[in-house]
Design a protein around this motif. Structure first.
Motif, PDB file in Angstrom:
ATOM      1  N   LYS A 110     122.681  18.385  34.996  1.00 16.20           N
ATOM      2  CA  LYS A 110     122.048  19.642  35.371  1.00 16.20           C
ATOM      3  C   LYS A 110     122.660  20.785  34.567  1.00 16.20           C
ATOM      4  CE  LYS A 110     121.227  22.116  39.783  1.00 16.20           C
ATOM      5  NZ  LYS A 110     121.425  21.962  41.253  1.00 16.20           N
ATOM      6  N   ASP A 111     121.890  21.818  34.295  1.00 20.33           N
ATOM      7  CA  ASP A 111     122.331  22.959  33.487  1.00 20.33           C
ATOM      8  C   ASP A 111     123.265  23.888  34.280  1.00 20.33           C
ATOM      9  OD1 ASP A 111     122.476  24.700  31.301  1.00 20.33           O
ATOM     10  OD2 ASP A 111     120.741  25.862  31.995  1.00 20.33           O
ATOM     11  N   ILE A 112     124.207  23.256  34.974  1.00 23.73           N
ATOM     12  CA  ILE A 112     125.164  24.001  35.799  1.00 23.73           C
ATOM     13  C   ILE A 112     126.589  23.548  35.490  1.00 23.73           C
ATOM     14  CG2 ILE A 112     125.183  22.396  37.754  1.00 23.73           C
ATOM     15  CD1 ILE A 112     125.026  24.811  39.638  1.00 23.73           C
ATOM     16  N   PHE A 113     126.685  22.476  34.654  1.00 22.50           N
ATOM     17  CA  PHE A 113     127.973  21.901  34.286  1.00 22.50           C
ATOM     18  C   PHE A 113     128.396  22.377  32.901  1.00 22.50           C
ATOM     19  CE2 PHE A 113     126.065  18.811  37.196  1.00 22.50           C
ATOM     20  CZ  PHE A 113     127.101  18.617  38.104  1.00 22.50           C
ATOM     21  N   ASP A 114     129.684  22.660  32.766  1.00 22.21           N
ATOM     22  CA  ASP A 114     130.212  23.087  31.464  1.00 22.21           C
ATOM     23  C   ASP A 114     130.280  21.913  30.490  1.00 22.21           C
ATOM     24  OD1 ASP A 114     130.549  25.702  32.228  1.00 22.21           O
ATOM     25  OD2 ASP A 114     132.644  25.458  32.830  1.00 22.21           O
ATOM     26  N   VAL A 115     129.757  22.144  29.289  1.00 12.36           N
ATOM     27  CA  VAL A 115     129.888  21.206  28.174  1.00 12.36           C
ATOM     28  C   VAL A 115     130.501  21.989  27.025  1.00 12.36           C
ATOM     29  CG1 VAL A 115     128.690  19.693  26.557  1.00 12.36           C
ATOM     30  CG2 VAL A 115     127.855  19.919  28.906  1.00 12.36           C
ATOM     31  N   LYS A 116     131.602  21.519  26.498  1.00 15.47           N
ATOM     32  CA  LYS A 116     132.320  22.239  25.455  1.00 15.47           C
ATOM     33  C   LYS A 116     131.412  22.523  24.261  1.00 15.47           C
ATOM     34  CE  LYS A 116     136.693  22.233  22.929  1.00 15.47           C
ATOM     35  NZ  LYS A 116     137.956  21.506  22.661  1.00 15.47           N
ATOM     36  N   GLY A 117     131.345  23.797  23.871  1.00 15.06           N
ATOM     37  CA  GLY A 117     130.532  24.192  22.730  1.00 15.06           C
ATOM     38  C   GLY A 117     129.108  24.589  23.088  1.00 15.06           C
ATOM     39  N   TYR A 118     128.720  24.453  24.356  1.00  7.99           N
ATOM     40  CA  TYR A 118     127.363  24.795  24.803  1.00  7.99           C
ATOM     41  C   TYR A 118     127.441  25.869  25.896  1.00  7.99           C
ATOM     42  CZ  TYR A 118     125.736  20.555  22.442  1.00  7.99           C
ATOM     43  OH  TYR A 118     125.444  19.589  21.507  1.00  7.99           O
ATOM     44  N   VAL A 119     126.413  26.720  25.933  1.00  8.68           N
ATOM     45  CA  VAL A 119     126.324  27.712  27.000  1.00  8.68           C
ATOM     46  C   VAL A 119     125.793  27.034  28.260  1.00  8.68           C
ATOM     47  CG1 VAL A 119     125.275  29.871  27.764  1.00  8.68           C
ATOM     48  CG2 VAL A 119     125.909  29.577  25.363  1.00  8.68           C
TER      49      VAL A 119
ATOM     50  N   VAL B 236     116.545  20.732  33.370  1.00  8.83           N
ATOM     51  CA  VAL B 236     116.018  21.940  34.006  1.00  8.83           C
ATOM     52  C   VAL B 236     116.431  21.970  35.478  1.00  8.83           C
ATOM     53  CG1 VAL B 236     113.899  23.168  34.628  1.00  8.83           C
ATOM     54  CG2 VAL B 236     114.073  22.024  32.409  1.00  8.83           C
ATOM     55  N   MET B 237     116.622  23.167  35.993  1.00  9.97           N
ATOM     56  CA  MET B 237     117.011  23.346  37.394  1.00  9.97           C
ATOM     57  C   MET B 237     116.374  24.620  37.941  1.00  9.97           C
ATOM     58  SD  MET B 237     120.907  24.786  36.870  1.00  9.97           S
ATOM     59  CE  MET B 237     120.999  25.655  38.442  1.00  9.97           C
ATOM     60  N   ASP B 238     116.375  24.774  39.250  1.00 11.72           N
ATOM     61  CA  ASP B 238     115.971  26.042  39.846  1.00 11.72           C
ATOM     62  C   ASP B 238     116.966  27.117  39.439  1.00 11.72           C
ATOM     63  OD1 ASP B 238     113.898  24.806  41.071  1.00 11.72           O
ATOM     64  OD2 ASP B 238     114.521  25.193  43.120  1.00 11.72           O
ATOM     65  N   GLU B 239     116.484  28.329  39.232  1.00 10.07           N
ATOM     66  CA  GLU B 239     117.335  29.419  38.776  1.00 10.07           C
ATOM     67  C   GLU B 239     118.500  29.668  39.729  1.00 10.07           C
ATOM     68  OE1 GLU B 239     115.081  32.908  37.112  1.00 10.07           O
ATOM     69  OE2 GLU B 239     113.459  31.876  38.154  1.00 10.07           O
ATOM     70  N   LEU B 240     119.697  29.733  39.156  1.00 11.56           N
ATOM     71  CA  LEU B 240     120.922  30.059  39.884  1.00 11.56           C
ATOM     72  C   LEU B 240     121.186  29.085  41.035  1.00 11.56           C
ATOM     73  CD1 LEU B 240     120.487  33.958  40.090  1.00 11.56           C
ATOM     74  CD2 LEU B 240     121.243  32.570  38.154  1.00 11.56           C
ATOM     75  N   ALA B 241     120.546  27.890  40.971  1.00 13.32           N
ATOM     76  CA  ALA B 241     120.681  26.865  42.019  1.00 13.32           C
ATOM     77  C   ALA B 241     120.300  27.413  43.383  1.00 13.32           C
ATOM     78  CB  ALA B 241     122.110  26.302  42.040  1.00 13.32           C
ATOM     79  N   PHE B 242     119.272  28.275  43.403  1.00  9.97           N
ATOM     80  CA  PHE B 242     118.922  28.964  44.644  1.00  9.97           C
ATOM     81  C   PHE B 242     117.548  28.576  45.177  1.00  9.97           C
ATOM     82  CE2 PHE B 242     121.489  32.546  46.392  1.00  9.97           C
ATOM     83  CZ  PHE B 242     120.909  32.575  47.651  1.00  9.97           C
TER      84      PHE B 242
END
Length: 492
Positions: free
Chosen positions: A82-91, A128-134
């Motif tokens: 999910k686009d909520i986890f840190d991956v080194k080198g990625y936003v 893809v995820m819901d915005e701000l996990a909300f």
């Protein structure tokens, strides 16, 4: 274009002007055609991956020492995050382009991601995820809504929608998401796959953008129960072998009465499945809402009406109200400054919830946490170390796409009533698919008390094949419909 026309009118007799105008018009048409082709290509790509992925990349498993020949537990498996986890080198984008724009690439890797790579799994991208996990619908205004592979006209569920879709569409073997108020369990149910919400704080959240720390958990999806369990063993760091103990299933009869799926496709299937297995005590039945009302006294402060307990709604309505308030309070604590400074563009439903969270003045916050403490103790008292609570994962089928504005409040309230049990107790919950009903996926959930994660994962693996056998029998049978006594919507 209008400037070109005016130039032609003013210099109609000059052939050079006609040449320039022709080149200009041709350029505009060519640009429009190129743009159209790119959009068409983007749509095709989105359809190919069901819109699940936000960003594709390959993170290969970490190199292993040459000496140990033993196979790694997740070797050969692929996963998405999910686009909520840190991956080194990625936003880390948090599901929103304004968040992505105002943050730098991460200089570290989320701890769970490191653990999976160390154990042989390969990561293939962010979802893809819901915005701000909300949200809980899976619909994203900016990046599009991932397509539910099991019923494409309906929502996939959120907020971990892309991760669920990536697994359901068989792009990956498993995927990571987060679960705050149901964001693993709901999309797992709607997409017809396995989902696991672990006990609160059982899996490290270092490298995760928080939504609400008291409720946030890192969960995962899979199609295969053995994969679900293997991922659990890695992330939970459990002992490989524990003494086997008998299992005691406790059915929450009042919650199955709320469900729009007949009990012969849920309760009956589970009951028949364990008849054929060893190590299971005779099942028990309970009115769970009444149990909560009697054992979580702090809920009385939230307007509980005892006359409605027979409908299985009053205590759990109060519990879900506490859950939503707790999430909103902690979200405000975490992100109020960013929201006020950036004023992000948000989808209508998310905007409503975020603004409500930011603009609310919270009083008696201590009571919110007290309810959680009492709920954890109540579940522990009921289940002890051998019990598994059986509940419907969700009581409604997945709504149609773009229909949430018509009945989002009713859907949200009914969903949160059952989802609040694990969230507020901090317990673990496994969502297991049980075929289809009226063209939509059906699931059942098994809940155990805090810390019983391995016990629950083992039980799911043990029951799974028998459950699927019973699903085949039940769904092919010509039994008369079993009326659940569904609650009138006006009660909500």
């Amino acid at each position: 274009m209008s400037k070109t026309i005016n130039l032609i009118k003013a210099n109609a007799s000059n052939p050079k002007v006609w040449i320039v105008a022709g080149i200009t018009v041709a350029g505009i048409l060519l640009l429009a055609d190129t743009t159209r082709r790119r959009r068409r290509k983007a749509i095709i790509i989105q359809r190919q991956d069901f819109g699940a992925f936000l960003e594709r990349f390959d993170l290969i498993p970490f190199p292993q020492p040459p000496t140990p020949p033993a196979k790694l537990p997740l070797q050969g498996l692929t996963f998405a995050i999910k686009d909520i986890f840190d991956v080194k080198g990625y936003v880390t984008g948090f599901g929103n382009p304004d968040w992505r724009r105002t943050h730098e690439p991460s200089d570290k890797m989320a701890l769970v991601l490191t653990a999976l790579l160390q154990n042989g799994a390969k990561c293939v991208g962010k979802t893809v995820m819901d915005e701000l996990a909300f949200g809980i619908t899976g619909e994203n205004k900016h990046y599009g809504t991932p397509i539910n592979p099991k019923v494409q006209s309906n929502i996939p569920g959120g907020s971990s929608s892309g991760s669920a879709v990536a697994v359901a569409a068989e792009f990956v073997d498993f995927a990571l998401g987060t679960d705050t108020i149901g964001c693993i369990r709901l999309p797992a149910s709607f997409c017809g796959i396995l989902g696991f919400r672990p006990s609160h704080q059982a899996v490290s959240t270092i490298g995760l953008i928080p939504n609400s720390q008291s409720l946030d958990t890192i969960g995962w999806f899979a199609r295969d129960p053995s994969v679900l369990r293997r991922v659990g063993h890695v992330l939970l760091k459990v002992k490989a072998v524990e003494p086997k103990r008998e299992r005691r299933l406790v059915f929450a009869d009042d919650l199955f009465q709320l469900s729009k799926v007949t009990k012969q496709k849920t309760v009956y299937v589970v009951s028949k499945a364990i008849e054929k297995l060893s190590g299971y005590q005779p099942p028990q039945h309970i009115n769970f809402s009444q149990y909560v009302a009697s054992n979580v006294p702090s809920l009385k402060a939230f307007g509980q009406n005892s006359s409605n307990l027979q409908y299985g709604i009053s205590a759990l309505k109060a519990l879900s109200s506490v859950m939503v308030s707790l999430q909103s309070y902690e979200f405000k604590t975490n992100h109020e400054e960013w929201v006020k400074n950036v004023k992000p563009r948000l989808g209508p439903e998310i905007s409503h919830r975020v603004l409500a969270a930011i603009n609310t003045k919270y009083e008696n916050v201590k009571v919110l946490y007290k309810v959680g403490t009492e709920m954890r103790a109540a579940l522990q008292s009921l289940l002890k170390d051998d019990g598994i609570l059986v509940i419907p994962t969700i009581v409604d089928p997945p709504p149609k796409l773009n229909s949430m504005k018509d009945y989002s409040t009713e859907f949200h309230d009914r969903a949160c009533a059952v989802l609040s049990i694990a969230s507020m107790s901090g317990g673990c919950q496994a969502c297991v698919p049980l075929g289809n009903d009226a063209g939509c996926p059906v699931s059942v959930s098994f809940v155990s008390c805090h810390g019983a994660d391995k016990f629950l994962l083992d039980a799911v693996l043990d029951m799974y094949a028998s459950l699927q056998d019973q699903v085949s029998i039940a769904f092919k049978s010509a039994l008369l419909p079993d009326v659940n006594g569904n609650m009138d919507a006006s009660q909500w």
